[in-house]
Design a protein around this motif. Structure first.
Motif, PDB file in Angstrom:
ATOM      1  N   SER A  85       0.832  -1.204   0.000  1.00 53.05           N
ATOM      2  CA  SER A  85       0.000   0.000   0.000  1.00 53.05           C
ATOM      3  C   SER A  85       0.866   1.253   0.000  1.00 53.05           C
ATOM      4  O   SER A  85       0.457   2.296  -0.508  1.00 53.05           O
ATOM      5  CB  SER A  85      -0.924   0.016   1.224  1.00 53.05           C
ATOM      6  N   GLU A  86       2.083   1.150   0.563  1.00 54.41           N
ATOM      7  CA  GLU A  86       3.001   2.282   0.563  1.00 54.41           C
ATOM      8  C   GLU A  86       4.424   1.780   0.372  1.00 54.41           C
ATOM      9  O   GLU A  86       4.828   0.773   0.951  1.00 54.41           O
ATOM     10  CB  GLU A  86       2.926   3.091   1.855  1.00 54.41           C
ATOM     11  N   ILE A  87       5.184   2.505  -0.445  1.00 54.79           N
ATOM     12  CA  ILE A  87       6.609   2.237  -0.630  1.00 54.79           C
ATOM     13  C   ILE A  87       7.354   3.491  -0.210  1.00 54.79           C
ATOM     14  O   ILE A  87       7.083   4.588  -0.715  1.00 54.79           O
ATOM     15  CB  ILE A  87       6.937   1.894  -2.097  1.00 54.79           C
ATOM     16  N   VAL A  88       8.270   3.335   0.752  1.00 51.34           N
ATOM     17  CA  VAL A  88       9.030   4.466   1.278  1.00 51.34           C
ATOM     18  C   VAL A  88      10.490   4.324   0.857  1.00 51.34           C
ATOM     19  O   VAL A  88      11.119   3.298   1.108  1.00 51.34           O
ATOM     20  CB  VAL A  88       8.939   4.551   2.816  1.00 51.34           C
ATOM     21  N   LEU A  89      11.009   5.350   0.204  1.00 46.14           N
ATOM     22  CA  LEU A  89      12.415   5.391  -0.185  1.00 46.14           C
ATOM     23  C   LEU A  89      13.214   6.124   0.889  1.00 46.14           C
ATOM     24  O   LEU A  89      12.811   7.198   1.349  1.00 46.14           O
ATOM     25  CB  LEU A  89      12.579   6.122  -1.515  1.00 46.14           C
ATOM     26  N   TRP A  90      14.349   5.541   1.287  1.00 43.48           N
ATOM     27  CA  TRP A  90      15.225   6.143   2.288  1.00 43.48           C
ATOM     28  C   TRP A  90      16.578   6.449   1.648  1.00 43.48           C
ATOM     29  O   TRP A  90      17.362   5.538   1.363  1.00 43.48           O
ATOM     30  CB  TRP A  90      15.420   5.183   3.467  1.00 43.48           C
ATOM     31  N   PHE A  91      16.863   7.732   1.426  1.00 40.33           N
ATOM     32  CA  PHE A  91      18.110   8.118   0.796  1.00 40.33           C
ATOM     33  C   PHE A  91      18.700   9.352   1.477  1.00 40.33           C
ATOM     34  O   PHE A  91      18.119   9.890   2.426  1.00 40.33           O
ATOM     35  CB  PHE A  91      17.900   8.336  -0.708  1.00 40.33           C
ATOM     36  N   GLU A  92      19.866   9.785   0.988  1.00 38.34           N
ATOM     37  CA  GLU A  92      20.607  10.873   1.620  1.00 38.34           C
ATOM     38  C   GLU A  92      20.864  11.999   0.636  1.00 38.34           C
ATOM     39  O   GLU A  92      20.475  11.931  -0.526  1.00 38.34           O
ATOM     40  CB  GLU A  92      21.919  10.337   2.205  1.00 38.34           C
ATOM     41  N   TYR A  93      21.547  13.027   1.117  1.00 37.29           N
ATOM     42  CA  TYR A  93      21.731  14.286   0.401  1.00 37.29           C
ATOM     43  C   TYR A  93      22.799  14.251  -0.681  1.00 37.29           C
ATOM     44  O   TYR A  93      22.868  15.157  -1.510  1.00 37.29           O
ATOM     45  CB  TYR A  93      22.088  15.391   1.401  1.00 37.29           C
ATOM     46  N   ASP A  94      23.656  13.232  -0.697  1.00 32.65           N
ATOM     47  CA  ASP A  94      24.837  13.265  -1.554  1.00 32.65           C
ATOM     48  C   ASP A  94      24.551  12.750  -2.961  1.00 32.65           C
ATOM     49  O   ASP A  94      23.506  12.179  -3.248  1.00 32.65           O
ATOM     50  CB  ASP A  94      25.975  12.461  -0.917  1.00 32.65           C
ATOM     51  N   LEU A  95      25.551  12.948  -3.841  1.00 29.62           N
ATOM     52  CA  LEU A  95      25.423  12.549  -5.242  1.00 29.62           C
ATOM     53  C   LEU A  95      25.133  11.058  -5.379  1.00 29.62           C
ATOM     54  O   LEU A  95      24.278  10.657  -6.181  1.00 29.62           O
ATOM     55  CB  LEU A  95      26.711  12.907  -5.992  1.00 29.62           C
ATOM     56  N   PHE A  96      25.864  10.240  -4.639  1.00 22.65           N
ATOM     57  CA  PHE A  96      25.670   8.791  -4.668  1.00 22.65           C
ATOM     58  C   PHE A  96      24.192   8.447  -4.496  1.00 22.65           C
ATOM     59  O   PHE A  96      23.620   7.667  -5.272  1.00 22.65           O
ATOM     60  CB  PHE A  96      26.516   8.173  -3.543  1.00 22.65           C
ATOM     61  N   CYS A  97      23.563   9.027  -3.478  1.00 26.32           N
ATOM     62  CA  CYS A  97      22.164   8.713  -3.182  1.00 26.32           C
ATOM     63  C   CYS A  97      21.193   9.420  -4.115  1.00 26.32           C
ATOM     64  O   CYS A  97      20.160   8.856  -4.499  1.00 26.32           O
ATOM     65  CB  CYS A  97      21.841   9.084  -1.738  1.00 26.32           C
ATOM     66  N   GLN A  98      21.494  10.668  -4.460  1.00 23.81           N
ATOM     67  CA  GLN A  98      20.531  11.444  -5.246  1.00 23.81           C
ATOM     68  C   GLN A  98      20.281  10.835  -6.625  1.00 23.81           C
ATOM     69  O   GLN A  98      19.142  10.829  -7.111  1.00 23.81           O
ATOM     70  CB  GLN A  98      21.017  12.885  -5.385  1.00 23.81           C
ATOM     71  N   ILE A  99      21.327  10.299  -7.259  1.00 26.68           N
ATOM     72  CA  ILE A  99      21.125   9.670  -8.563  1.00 26.68           C
ATOM     73  C   ILE A  99      20.321   8.380  -8.426  1.00 26.68           C
ATOM     74  O   ILE A  99      19.374   8.128  -9.190  1.00 26.68           O
ATOM     75  CB  ILE A  99      22.471   9.394  -9.264  1.00 26.68           C
ATOM     76  N   ASN A 100      20.681   7.544  -7.458  1.00 26.70           N
ATOM     77  CA  ASN A 100      19.897   6.331  -7.199  1.00 26.70           C
ATOM     78  C   ASN A 100      18.442   6.678  -6.903  1.00 26.70           C
ATOM     79  O   ASN A 100      17.513   6.010  -7.375  1.00 26.70           O
ATOM     80  CB  ASN A 100      20.488   5.561  -6.015  1.00 26.70           C
ATOM     81  N   MET A 101      18.262   7.712  -6.116  1.00 21.50           N
ATOM     82  CA  MET A 101      16.925   8.140  -5.691  1.00 21.50           C
ATOM     83  C   MET A 101      16.080   8.586  -6.880  1.00 21.50           C
ATOM     84  O   MET A 101      14.914   8.190  -7.020  1.00 21.50           O
ATOM     85  CB  MET A 101      17.087   9.279  -4.688  1.00 21.50           C
ATOM     86  N   MET A 102      16.649   9.409  -7.762  1.00 20.50           N
ATOM     87  CA  MET A 102      15.910   9.886  -8.929  1.00 20.50           C
ATOM     88  C   MET A 102      15.501   8.720  -9.833  1.00 20.50           C
ATOM     89  O   MET A 102      14.386   8.683 -10.357  1.00 20.50           O
ATOM     90  CB  MET A 102      16.767  10.881  -9.716  1.00 20.50           C
ATOM     91  N   ALA A 103      16.417   7.769 -10.013  1.00 22.98           N
ATOM     92  CA  ALA A 103      16.119   6.615 -10.859  1.00 22.98           C
ATOM     93  C   ALA A 103      14.941   5.819 -10.304  1.00 22.98           C
ATOM     94  O   ALA A 103      14.030   5.431 -11.049  1.00 22.98           O
ATOM     95  CB  ALA A 103      17.354   5.721 -10.974  1.00 22.98           C
ATOM     96  N   LEU A 104      14.962   5.578  -9.011  1.00 22.97           N
ATOM     97  CA  LEU A 104      13.902   4.776  -8.401  1.00 22.97           C
ATOM     98  C   LEU A 104      12.577   5.532  -8.352  1.00 22.97           C
ATOM     99  O   LEU A 104      11.514   4.933  -8.559  1.00 22.97           O
ATOM    100  CB  LEU A 104      14.315   4.348  -6.998  1.00 22.97           C
TER     101      LEU A 104
END
Length: 308
Positions: A85-104
Motif C-alpha cells: 500500500s506504501e513504498i518508502v524510499l530512504w536516501f541521503e543528500y549526496d550525489l551517490f544517493c541522489q542519482i539512485n533516488m531519482m532513478a527509483l
C-alpha cells in the motif's frame, strides 16, 4: 495489499533500521548509478547488462555475484511492488544517493498502482547546525522521527525525477544544468549533488577533476600512504557520498602522475602536466563521456573539450 515496503540506500542503514520499531518489509538498493554508464530505460535488460559489465570491470566482483546481490533481488522485488500500500524510499543528500533516488522515483512513478502511496525520506539537515547528516549517523529514534517528516510523492515529483534521470543518462550532460540552478523544495539537495557531478569532469584549466586534484594536493602535501590518503578523501567529501572503493579506483587511475606510486611521490613539472594530458578519459558518467566534456570553473558548467 500488504502494508509498507522500505527501500533503503545501503546495508548500514538496514542494520540501524532493525533497531527501530518501524513496521514493514525492507529492501536494500545496492547499485551505484552515480558511477559508470547508465541506460535511460531503467530496469530493462539493456540497463542491467550495461551495469553488470561496468561493475564487474570496475570492482572486485563477478557477474554471478552481481546477479545475486543486485539484479535478481531487484527483479524479484519489481514483480511484487503491487503488493504494498506504501513504498518508502530512504536516501541521503549526496550525489551517490541522489542519482539512485531519482532513478527509483521515476521508475516507481511509472509502476505504482491506483491508491498506492510512494513516499521519500531524504536525510540531510536535521538540526540548527550546518552539518548534513547521513542516515547512518542517526540514532534509532532520529531515524523513526525522519519517517514522520516523509514527503508523499505525486505526479509532479514523478515527472521531475523522470526528467532528471533522462538528463543524467543523456550524452549531453548540460541537460542537467537547469536542475543545478533551479532550487526544488521537494528535492533540496539535488542542486548541490549535481554540481558535484559536474566537477567530476576534467577541469578545463588543470585537466583534473575535483576529486583527482584533491588526491594530487594531498600527495603533494606529503600524505604518503594509500589508506591515509583515502581516509582523508572520505573526510573531505561532502556532496559525493562515495566509499573507499571509488577513491581507491580513482587513485589507481592516476598512477601515471607519480614517480613513486607506492609512496605517492608526485611528478614535478613539466612531466606532471604531460602525464595529466595522457590520463585515460575513456569513461562514461551517466550518458556523458569524460573525453568529450570539461568543467569550466568560471561559468561552473560543462563545455565541450578541445579534443572532442
Amino acid at each position: 495489499m500488504a502494508d509498507s515496503l522500505h527501500i533503503l540506500n545501503g546495508d548500514s542503514t538496514l542494520q540501524l533500521f532493525k533497531q527501530t520499531t518501524i513496521e514493514g518489509e525492507t529492501f536494500v538498493w545496492r547499485e551505484v548509478l552515480a558511477e559508470g554508464p547508465v541506460h535511460s530505460n531503467f530496469n530493462s535488460e539493456d540497463f542491467w547488462n550495461q551495469r553488470r559489465a561496468f561493475i564487474t570491470q570496475s570492482f572486485d566482483t563477478t557477474a554471478e555475484q552481481y546477479n545475486q546481490d543486485v539484479y535478481l533481488p531487484f527483479k524479484k522485488l519489481s514483480s511484487q511492488l503491487s503488493q504494498y500500500s506504501e513504498i518508502v524510499l530512504w536516501f541521503e543528500y549526496d550525489l551517490f544517493c541522489q542519482i539512485n533516488m531519482m532513478a527509483l522515483i521515476q521508475y516507481l512513478g511509472e509502476k505504482r498502482e491506483p491508491g498506492q502511496q510512494i513516499s521519500l525520506v531524504c536525510s540531510g539537515k536535521i538540526d540548527d547546525s550546518e552539518k548534513l547528516y547521513g542516515l547512518g549517523e542517526l540514532n534509532p529514534k532520529q531515524l523513526a522521527d525522519q519517517l514522520q517528516q516523509k514527503l508523499k510523492l505525486n505526479t509532479r515529483e514523478f515527472e521531475f525525477a523522470k526528467d532528471v534521470y533522462q538528463a543524467y543518462c543523456s550524452a549531453n550532460p548540460n541537460n542537467l544544468f537547469t536542475y543545478t540552478i533551479m532550487p526544488s523544495d521537494e528535492f533540496p539537495y539535488l542542486s548541490d549533488a549535481l554540481n558535484a557531478h559536474f566537477r567530476r569532469f576534467p577541469n578545463s584549466i588543470s585537466g583534473l577533476s575535483e576529486i583527482e586534484q584533491t588526491i594530487v594536493d594531498l600527495a603533494t602535501e606529503g600524505v604518503d600512504n594509500h589508506h591515509k590518503l583515502i581516509g582523508r578523501m572520505l573526510r573531505w567529501q561532502k556532496y559525493y557520498g562515495f566509499g573507499d572503493l571509488q577513491y581507491f579506483n580513482t587513485l589507481s587511475s592516476l598512477k601515471g602522475l607519480f614517480t613513486d606510486y607506492e609512496k605517492l611521490k608526485i611528478k614535478t613539472e613539466p612531466e606532471l602536466s604531460s602525464a595529466i594530458q595522457n590520463l585515460d578519459r575513456n569513461m562514461i558518467l551517466g550518458g556523458a563521456s569524460l573525453a568529450k566534456w570539461q568543467f569550466d570553473p568560471t561559468s561552473e558548467e560543462l563545455i565541450p573539450s578541445a579534443s572532442a
